[in-house]
Motif scaffolding. Structure first.
Motif, PDB file in Angstrom:
ATOM      1  N   GLY A 224       0.808  -1.218   0.000  1.00  0.00           N
ATOM      2  CA  GLY A 224       0.000   0.000   0.000  1.00  0.00           C
ATOM      3  C   GLY A 224       0.841   1.267   0.000  1.00  0.00           C
ATOM      4  O   GLY A 224       0.308   2.363  -0.069  1.00  0.00           O
ATOM      5  N   LEU A 225       2.151   1.110   0.078  1.00  0.00           N
ATOM      6  CA  LEU A 225       3.023   2.278   0.153  1.00  0.00           C
ATOM      7  C   LEU A 225       3.836   2.480  -1.129  1.00  0.00           C
ATOM      8  O   LEU A 225       4.125   3.619  -1.504  1.00  0.00           O
ATOM      9  CB  LEU A 225       3.963   2.131   1.352  1.00  0.00           C
ATOM     10  N   ALA A 226       4.192   1.400  -1.788  1.00  0.00           N
ATOM     11  CA  ALA A 226       4.988   1.516  -3.013  1.00  0.00           C
ATOM     12  C   ALA A 226       4.229   2.379  -4.018  1.00  0.00           C
ATOM     13  O   ALA A 226       3.050   2.157  -4.247  1.00  0.00           O
ATOM     14  CB  ALA A 226       5.255   0.134  -3.600  1.00  0.00           C
ATOM     15  N   LEU A 271       5.664  -3.386   5.244  1.00  0.00           N
ATOM     16  CA  LEU A 271       4.262  -3.293   5.670  1.00  0.00           C
ATOM     17  C   LEU A 271       3.355  -4.355   5.051  1.00  0.00           C
ATOM     18  O   LEU A 271       2.246  -4.589   5.546  1.00  0.00           O
ATOM     19  CB  LEU A 271       3.691  -1.913   5.296  1.00  0.00           C
ATOM     20  N   ALA A 272       3.802  -4.970   3.957  1.00  0.00           N
ATOM     21  CA  ALA A 272       2.896  -5.802   3.151  1.00  0.00           C
ATOM     22  C   ALA A 272       2.177  -6.911   3.934  1.00  0.00           C
ATOM     23  O   ALA A 272       0.966  -7.078   3.773  1.00  0.00           O
ATOM     24  CB  ALA A 272       3.639  -6.366   1.943  1.00  0.00           C
ATOM     25  N   PRO A 273       2.863  -7.676   4.803  1.00  0.00           N
ATOM     26  CA  PRO A 273       2.124  -8.734   5.508  1.00  0.00           C
ATOM     27  C   PRO A 273       0.951  -8.188   6.328  1.00  0.00           C
ATOM     28  O   PRO A 273      -0.135  -8.762   6.339  1.00  0.00           O
ATOM     29  CB  PRO A 273       3.187  -9.361   6.420  1.00  0.00           C
ATOM     30  N   HIS A 274       1.167  -7.034   6.987  1.00  0.00           N
ATOM     31  CA  HIS A 274       0.107  -6.432   7.795  1.00  0.00           C
ATOM     32  C   HIS A 274      -1.011  -5.873   6.915  1.00  0.00           C
ATOM     33  O   HIS A 274      -2.201  -6.054   7.196  1.00  0.00           O
ATOM     34  CB  HIS A 274       0.693  -5.315   8.666  1.00  0.00           C
ATOM     35  N   THR A 275      -0.624  -5.187   5.847  1.00  0.00           N
ATOM     36  CA  THR A 275      -1.626  -4.599   4.948  1.00  0.00           C
ATOM     37  C   THR A 275      -2.506  -5.690   4.343  1.00  0.00           C
ATOM     38  O   THR A 275      -3.721  -5.542   4.242  1.00  0.00           O
ATOM     39  CB  THR A 275      -0.930  -3.797   3.828  1.00  0.00           C
ATOM     40  N   VAL A 276      -1.872  -6.795   3.929  1.00  0.00           N
ATOM     41  CA  VAL A 276      -2.630  -7.902   3.345  1.00  0.00           C
ATOM     42  C   VAL A 276      -3.630  -8.453   4.372  1.00  0.00           C
ATOM     43  O   VAL A 276      -4.771  -8.777   4.034  1.00  0.00           O
ATOM     44  CB  VAL A 276      -1.675  -9.005   2.823  1.00  0.00           C
ATOM     45  N   ALA A 277      -3.217  -8.505   5.636  1.00  0.00           N
ATOM     46  CA  ALA A 277      -4.132  -8.983   6.684  1.00  0.00           C
ATOM     47  C   ALA A 277      -5.334  -8.044   6.811  1.00  0.00           C
ATOM     48  O   ALA A 277      -6.474  -8.499   6.981  1.00  0.00           O
ATOM     49  CB  ALA A 277      -3.394  -9.096   8.015  1.00  0.00           C
ATOM     50  N   GLN A 278      -5.103  -6.731   6.717  1.00  0.00           N
ATOM     51  CA  GLN A 278      -6.206  -5.764   6.783  1.00  0.00           C
ATOM     52  C   GLN A 278      -7.187  -5.992   5.626  1.00  0.00           C
ATOM     53  O   GLN A 278      -8.400  -5.978   5.808  1.00  0.00           O
ATOM     54  CB  GLN A 278      -5.665  -4.325   6.716  1.00  0.00           C
ATOM     55  N   ALA A 279      -6.626  -6.206   4.436  1.00  0.00           N
ATOM     56  CA  ALA A 279      -7.459  -6.413   3.248  1.00  0.00           C
ATOM     57  C   ALA A 279      -8.240  -7.725   3.348  1.00  0.00           C
ATOM     58  O   ALA A 279      -9.414  -7.794   2.961  1.00  0.00           O
ATOM     59  CB  ALA A 279      -6.585  -6.403   1.997  1.00  0.00           C
ATOM     60  N   LEU A 280      -7.596  -8.751   3.885  1.00  0.00           N
ATOM     61  CA  LEU A 280      -8.271 -10.052   4.026  1.00  0.00           C
ATOM     62  C   LEU A 280      -9.441  -9.955   5.003  1.00  0.00           C
ATOM     63  O   LEU A 280     -10.523 -10.497   4.756  1.00  0.00           O
ATOM     64  CB  LEU A 280      -7.280 -11.095   4.547  1.00  0.00           C
ATOM     65  N   LYS A 281      -9.221  -9.261   6.115  1.00  0.00           N
ATOM     66  CA  LYS A 281     -10.298  -9.101   7.102  1.00  0.00           C
ATOM     67  C   LYS A 281     -11.449  -8.296   6.505  1.00  0.00           C
ATOM     68  O   LYS A 281     -12.611  -8.624   6.711  1.00  0.00           O
ATOM     69  CB  LYS A 281      -9.758  -8.412   8.362  1.00  0.00           C
ATOM     70  N   GLY A 383      -7.998  -2.421   1.042  1.00  0.00           N
ATOM     71  CA  GLY A 383      -8.316  -1.801   2.338  1.00  0.00           C
ATOM     72  C   GLY A 383      -7.024  -1.700   3.134  1.00  0.00           C
ATOM     73  O   GLY A 383      -6.530  -2.711   3.617  1.00  0.00           O
ATOM     74  N   LEU A 384      -6.476  -0.480   3.208  1.00  0.00           N
ATOM     75  CA  LEU A 384      -5.224  -0.319   3.958  1.00  0.00           C
ATOM     76  C   LEU A 384      -5.480  -0.490   5.446  1.00  0.00           C
ATOM     77  O   LEU A 384      -4.598  -0.920   6.189  1.00  0.00           O
ATOM     78  CB  LEU A 384      -4.611   1.064   3.697  1.00  0.00           C
ATOM     79  N   THR A 385      -6.694  -0.124   5.875  1.00  0.00           N
ATOM     80  CA  THR A 385      -7.076  -0.379   7.260  1.00  0.00           C
ATOM     81  C   THR A 385      -8.444  -1.069   7.268  1.00  0.00           C
ATOM     82  O   THR A 385      -9.327  -0.727   6.463  1.00  0.00           O
ATOM     83  CB  THR A 385      -7.172   0.918   8.098  1.00  0.00           C
ATOM     84  N   TYR A 386      -8.592  -2.006   8.170  1.00  0.00           N
ATOM     85  CA  TYR A 386      -9.866  -2.703   8.346  1.00  0.00           C
ATOM     86  C   TYR A 386     -10.984  -1.715   8.667  1.00  0.00           C
ATOM     87  O   TYR A 386     -12.123  -1.850   8.193  1.00  0.00           O
ATOM     88  CB  TYR A 386      -9.691  -3.732   9.473  1.00  0.00           C
ATOM     89  N   GLU A 387     -10.664  -0.685   9.438  1.00  0.00           N
ATOM     90  CA  GLU A 387     -11.668   0.300   9.837  1.00  0.00           C
ATOM     91  C   GLU A 387     -12.266   1.000   8.612  1.00  0.00           C
ATOM     92  O   GLU A 387     -13.462   1.287   8.583  1.00  0.00           O
ATOM     93  CB  GLU A 387     -11.039   1.344  10.785  1.00  0.00           C
ATOM     94  N   HIS A 388     -11.421   1.260   7.619  1.00  0.00           N
ATOM     95  CA  HIS A 388     -11.911   1.882   6.386  1.00  0.00           C
ATOM     96  C   HIS A 388     -12.914   0.959   5.693  1.00  0.00           C
ATOM     97  O   HIS A 388     -13.982   1.386   5.249  1.00  0.00           O
ATOM     98  CB  HIS A 388     -10.721   2.224   5.473  1.00  0.00           C
TER      99      HIS A 388
END
Ligand SMILES: *Cc1c(COP(=O)(O)O)cnc(C)c1O
Length: 401
Positions: A224-226, A271-281, A383-388
């Motif tokens: 999400g940053l590249a 950041l990718a592993p965390h960002t992917v987790a946000q998108a998966l959720k 989804g960079l954040t689950y909240e979004h």
């Protein structure tokens, strides 16, 4: 909100699994950084030929290590997923070779690359192509065995669904296919379009037998940053050939500068592993909610997802368009824009696309799109954040209730 909270309660176990994978992959990526002694100097930009551009070379090494591959190219000069796949295919294939896709017809933008007429496609250069359909959503091993002949230089697997209605392949399934291909004597390149699959599981296709994997930095792999770019990782003998195609046959991977510097590319991988987790959720939450409302969606909510995308069938043009517009209205950028279907380059049907993203067209950021044709399926991802994602769902629900 009450309805959404009920959906969340049903997802507790699934979210725990996602956290577990995310932790595992975070450590894997962090170890790649540590093993390669990454330092501030790697973020510096270079100019001109870019000889001795350490940032460029080390970034390739990091991606290779994070994906359990021998070598890698990770570059802002790979302009998109399609371009990275194109460079990799042209790097390996020669006239009279055959490219054999075993996961059904490849992604829309690849069709012109593979068998376009007089547009510089592989076909124009004398490369043959064939594909076989899936059988009940899985590889059809009998058909594969029948079609595999000596001219096949690349066996091509697309991990994610693209604009088809099948589910993504797990690395378990890809590993089985690799094992089968080797067991019947195939010794060519096993090539995986890994778009949307990175960091969804603890393993990548290169860790279960694939020779080459390819993906985009404005999807999972860039965290999400590249700001742009893509990667090609795998066996060194293929990466060398592909490097000569990315630049020039006499030059290979010795050149290539990037004046802006590489910080966001390095930080994006981190950041990718965390960002992917946000998108998966986010994908699971939307899936659970749409399922409860009676909308068919894929992968079905009782299955483990193997990529970050979700296909939702609306059966109505208006509902599909409403859904996509709400995603746009819920975005941090261009939230005032109302999406319309249009003739996008590389696609045969009109596409409607919501991408109110910081990085133009990024689909690791919350986004939705689809060809406007029956049965009116929207493809939702990111989804960079689950909240979004949760906020977007709240809007969608009040629109379509
Ligand atoms: C997105 C995608 C591509 C192409 O990537 P672009 O960056 O859009 O060119 C290729 N294959 C699959 C499965 C994809 O999802």
């Amino acid at each position: 909100m009450e309805f959404i909270e009920k959906c969340e309660e049903k997802l507790i176990e699934k979210f725990k699994n996602i956290d577990d994978v995310s932790y595992y992959n975070q450590v894997k990526v962090l170890n790649a950084f540590r093993n390669n002694n990454i330092a501030v100097r790697h973020f510096n930009g270079t100019t001109g030929y870019g000889y001795d551009d350490e940032g460029r070379d080390c970034l390739g090494k990091l991606y290779a290590e994070a994906f359990g591959a021998e070598s890698g190219i990770a570059s802002p000069h790979l302009l998109s997923g399609t371009h990275a796949l194109t460079v990799a295919l042209f790097g390996i294939l020669r006239p009279k070779d055959t490219l054999f896709c075993i996961s059904g017809i490849p992604y829309d933008t690849l069709r012109g690359v593979i068998y376009g007429d007089n547009n510089g496609s592989l076909k124009d250069f004398g490369v043959n192509f064939k594909y076989c359909e899936l059988k009940d959503g899985c590889f059809d091993f009998d058909e594969i065995k029948k079609s595999l002949d000596k001219s096949v230089k690349i066996v091509y697997i697309q991990r994610s669904r693209g604009y088809e209605l099948r589910d993504a392949f797990s690395c378990g399934q890809i590993g089985e296919a690799c094992k089968f291909l080797r067991s019947i004597g195939y010794d060519g390149c096993i090539f995986v379009d890994n778009c949307y699959g990175e960091f969804v599981e603890k393993k990548e296709p290169t860790e279960v037998g694939a020779d080459i994997i390819v993906g985009s930095f404005i999807k999972n792999a860039g965290g999400g940053l590249a700001p742009t770019g893509g990667y090609i990782c795998g066996k060194s003998k293929f990466i060398d050939l592909i490097g000569k195609r990315l630049t020039a046959p006499s030059i290979g991977l010795e050149v290539g500068s990037y004046f802006n510097g590489y910080q966001y590319l390095y930080q994006g991988l981190f950041l990718a592993p965390h960002t992917v987790a946000q998108a998966l959720k986010t994908s699971l939450l939307i899936g659970q909610a749409m399922d409860a409302l009676g909308y068919k969606n894929y992968p079905s909510i009782d299955k483990t997802p193997y990529d970050i995308t979700r296909a939702i069938e609306f059966g109505s043009e208006d509902k599909m368009i409403d859904f996509i517009r709400e995603v746009q209205y819920a975005s941090p950028v261009d939230s005032y824009v109302t999406c319309e279907p249009w003739d996008m380059p590389g696609y045969s049907d009109k596409i409607i696309m919501a991408a109110g993203t910081f990085v133009s067209g990024s689909s690791i950021e919350l986004s939705a799109d689809g060809p406007v044709k029956p049965p009116f399926i929207a493809y939702f991802q990111g989804g960079l954040t689950y909240e979004h994602g949760k906020y977007a769902l709240e809007r969608i629900l009040s629109k379509i209730k």
